[in-house]
Write a protein that holds these residues in place. Structure first.
Motif, mmCIF file in Angstrom:
data_model
loop_
_atom_site.group_PDB
_atom_site.id
_atom_site.type_symbol
_atom_site.label_atom_id
_atom_site.label_comp_id
_atom_site.label_asym_id
_atom_site.label_seq_id
_atom_site.Cartn_x
_atom_site.Cartn_y
_atom_site.Cartn_z
ATOM 1 N N ARG A 169 0.806 -1.228 0.000
ATOM 2 C CA ARG A 169 0.000 0.000 0.000
ATOM 3 C C ARG A 169 0.835 1.273 0.000
ATOM 4 N NH1 ARG A 169 -3.687 0.463 4.832
ATOM 5 N NH2 ARG A 169 -4.313 2.350 3.693
ATOM 6 N N GLU A 170 2.063 1.205 0.514
ATOM 7 C CA GLU A 170 2.849 2.420 0.717
ATOM 8 C C GLU A 170 4.070 2.468 -0.194
ATOM 9 O OE1 GLU A 170 3.730 3.315 4.759
ATOM 10 O OE2 GLU A 170 1.844 2.473 5.514
ATOM 11 N N LEU A 171 4.435 3.674 -0.594
ATOM 12 C CA LEU A 171 5.634 3.849 -1.396
ATOM 13 C C LEU A 171 6.190 5.252 -1.207
ATOM 14 C CD1 LEU A 171 4.671 4.700 -5.017
ATOM 15 C CD2 LEU A 171 2.937 3.762 -3.521
ATOM 16 N N THR A 172 7.473 5.384 -1.517
ATOM 17 C CA THR A 172 8.180 6.658 -1.426
ATOM 18 C C THR A 172 8.517 7.126 -2.834
ATOM 19 O OG1 THR A 172 9.128 6.074 0.714
ATOM 20 C CG2 THR A 172 10.227 7.813 -0.529
ATOM 21 N N ARG A 174 5.361 10.715 0.406
ATOM 22 C CA ARG A 174 4.962 9.370 0.811
ATOM 23 C C ARG A 174 3.534 9.169 0.338
ATOM 24 N NH1 ARG A 174 7.603 4.744 1.958
ATOM 25 N NH2 ARG A 174 6.468 3.389 3.387
ATOM 26 N N CYS A 175 3.286 8.060 -0.340
ATOM 27 C CA CYS A 175 1.969 7.759 -0.874
ATOM 28 C C CYS A 175 1.424 6.513 -0.197
ATOM 29 C CB CYS A 175 2.044 7.541 -2.388
ATOM 30 S SG CYS A 175 0.503 7.000 -3.145
ATOM 31 N N VAL A 176 0.204 6.593 0.310
ATOM 32 C CA VAL A 176 -0.470 5.449 0.919
ATOM 33 C C VAL A 176 -1.781 5.221 0.171
ATOM 34 C CG1 VAL A 176 -1.447 4.456 3.019
ATOM 35 C CG2 VAL A 176 0.545 5.984 3.170
ATOM 36 N N PHE A 177 -1.894 4.086 -0.474
ATOM 37 C CA PHE A 177 -3.109 3.747 -1.209
ATOM 38 C C PHE A 177 -4.195 3.263 -0.248
ATOM 39 C CE2 PHE A 177 -0.196 3.671 -4.801
ATOM 40 C CZ PHE A 177 -0.994 4.220 -5.815
ATOM 41 N N ASP A 178 -5.439 3.496 -0.632
ATOM 42 C CA ASP A 178 -6.559 3.066 0.198
ATOM 43 C C ASP A 178 -6.646 1.548 0.278
ATOM 44 O OD1 ASP A 178 -7.069 5.736 0.318
ATOM 45 O OD2 ASP A 178 -9.070 5.653 -0.578
ATOM 46 N N ARG A 179 -6.174 0.883 -0.761
ATOM 47 C CA ARG A 179 -6.175 -0.582 -0.778
ATOM 48 C C ARG A 179 -4.866 -1.070 -1.384
ATOM 49 N NH1 ARG A 179 -10.858 -1.517 -5.391
ATOM 50 N NH2 ARG A 179 -9.811 -0.434 -7.122
ATOM 51 N N LEU A 180 -4.633 -2.347 -1.273
ATOM 52 C CA LEU A 180 -3.390 -2.915 -1.784
ATOM 53 C C LEU A 180 -3.301 -2.757 -3.300
ATOM 54 C CD1 LEU A 180 -3.332 -6.249 0.270
ATOM 55 C CD2 LEU A 180 -1.824 -4.280 0.603
ATOM 56 N N VAL A 181 -2.088 -2.450 -3.774
ATOM 57 C CA VAL A 181 -1.819 -2.384 -5.207
ATOM 58 C C VAL A 181 -0.703 -3.370 -5.528
ATOM 59 C CG1 VAL A 181 -2.618 -0.026 -5.527
ATOM 60 C CG2 VAL A 181 -0.245 -0.434 -4.863
#
Length: 364
Positions: free
Chosen positions: A284-287, A331-338
């Motif tokens: 879900r998270e990435l930089t 920092r990006c956090v998606f609402d659901r898994l990608v």
């Protein structure tokens, strides 16, 4: 100044999209100049054009024939130096460092726009234009942004997120108002000889798709074999060199695991390729760094905002929350898994149907 007196340089690849772009702009009253950007590195390799690529040698023949039908001036401009420095070198170095680059994004920003725009302005042009399926929109905040094309099936906004406000102000994208079948019909009706030419699919300078062999030949660096490992370091086998692998890959691993496994990471510092289950490829998270804000002026450090984020060209996009963490990082956090967040690829952020900005995905 009316359109009849304005001059636009159209980047003509010899394909149907850029050809129709030139045709439409001439119909609209612009003074059109056709230009093919010579970027190939080995002029003996005519195979570059075999699959309809945008950069092959015989692309010049098709573009010249179209220019003759349209009765517009046509030139070939040499961009070999810029292409090697800004695209091929970047491509090589990214793979050697374990990332998966997107050379089309670099080519768009630094060759098809920066270099072509500079040369076009030097000869007195007012605009440049390309056959990309995208539109340019001025937002209520006064900024220009790339907007989705009219057809979702053929949308190229992802690869254009890195353009600057100055570049956008000097750009025309008429193809964004049409679907691909409509573009081919326009080409037919106008008598353009490329109306049914196939679209290019592969990276133009690696037409056979064998990136690892290209990098070895181009750089002279023989990438050594290494270990396939689990996330906790257990050795599973030997790999052919890190340039052969990308996150999410399952083909070509040749591991006797008894079930499907996937590349979940590349570790250039230890020359290891990490292997895991399908569940390990989702996150879900990435930089992100190397930021370029387009439709918005930016975010203050610590500020958060919601967007639709795309992590690859064919990703439909998912809702996410982005927080500015530093001068050139978010920092990006998606609402659901990608699936398969891949270092080296771009995160492109959208509001509604226009590009807010983006950057390069880094290792978490």
């Amino acid at each position: 100044m009316d359109k009849q007196k304005k001059t636009v340089v159209v980047g003509m690849s010899g394909g149907v999209d850029s050809s129709v772009c030139a045709y439409l702009l001439k119909q609209q009253g612009y003074q059109v100049i056709g230009v093919t950007m010579q970027i190939w590195q080995d002029e003996s390799e005519e195979r570059l054009e075999n699959e309809g690529g945008c950069c092959g040698i015989t692309a010049v023949d098709d573009a010249r024939r179209v220019a003759a039908v349209l009765d517009i001036p046509y030139y070939v401009m040499n961009f070999q130096k810029e292409f090697r420095e800004k695209v091929i070198r970047y491509f090589d170095e990214a793979y050697l460092h374990g990332d998966t680059p997107n050379p089309c994004i670099a080519c768009n920003r630094y060759v098809k726009w920066e270099s072509l725009l500079e040369k076009s302005m030097a000869i007195g042009a007012d605009y440049i234009a390309t056959g990309h399926y995208a539109r340019i929109r001025q937002l209520p905040n006064g900024r220009l942004a790339i907007e989705n094309s009219r057809t979702a099936e053929k949308d190229q906004t992802y690869a254009l997120y890195n353009l600057t406000q100055e570049q956008l102000s000097r750009t025309l994208l008429p193809i964004g108002e049409y679907t691909k079948p409509e573009v081919r019909k326009i080409a037919e009706d106008a008598g353009l000889p490329v109306a049914h030419k196939h679209d290019s699919q592969e990276i133009c300078f690696v037409p056979d798709g064998d990136y690892a062999s290209f990098i070895e030949k181009d750089t002279g660096v023989r990438v050594p074999e290494g270990n396939f490992v689990t996330a906790d370091g257990r050795v599973l086998g030997r790999h052919r060199g890190i340039t052969h692998y990308t996150v999410g890959q399952r083909r070509g691993l040749d591991l006797p695991m008894g079930h499907r496994v996937f590349v979940t990471g590349v570790r250039p510092e230890t020359n290891e390729v990490v292997i895991g289950e399908d569940s390990d490829v989702w996150s879900r998270e990435l930089t992100v760094d190397h930021l370029n804000f387009m439709g918005i002026p930016g975010l203050a450090v610590g500020e958060s905002r919601h967007f639709l984020g795309k992590i690859r060209y064919n990703h439909r996009g998912d809702p996410c929350t982005v927080t500015r963490t530093g001068r050139d990082t978010i920092r990006c956090v998606f609402d659901r898994l990608v699936r398969a967040v891949t270092p080296g690829q771009a995160l492109v952020l959208y509001e509604d149907d226009w590009v807010a900005g983006g950057g390069t995905i880094r290792r978490s």
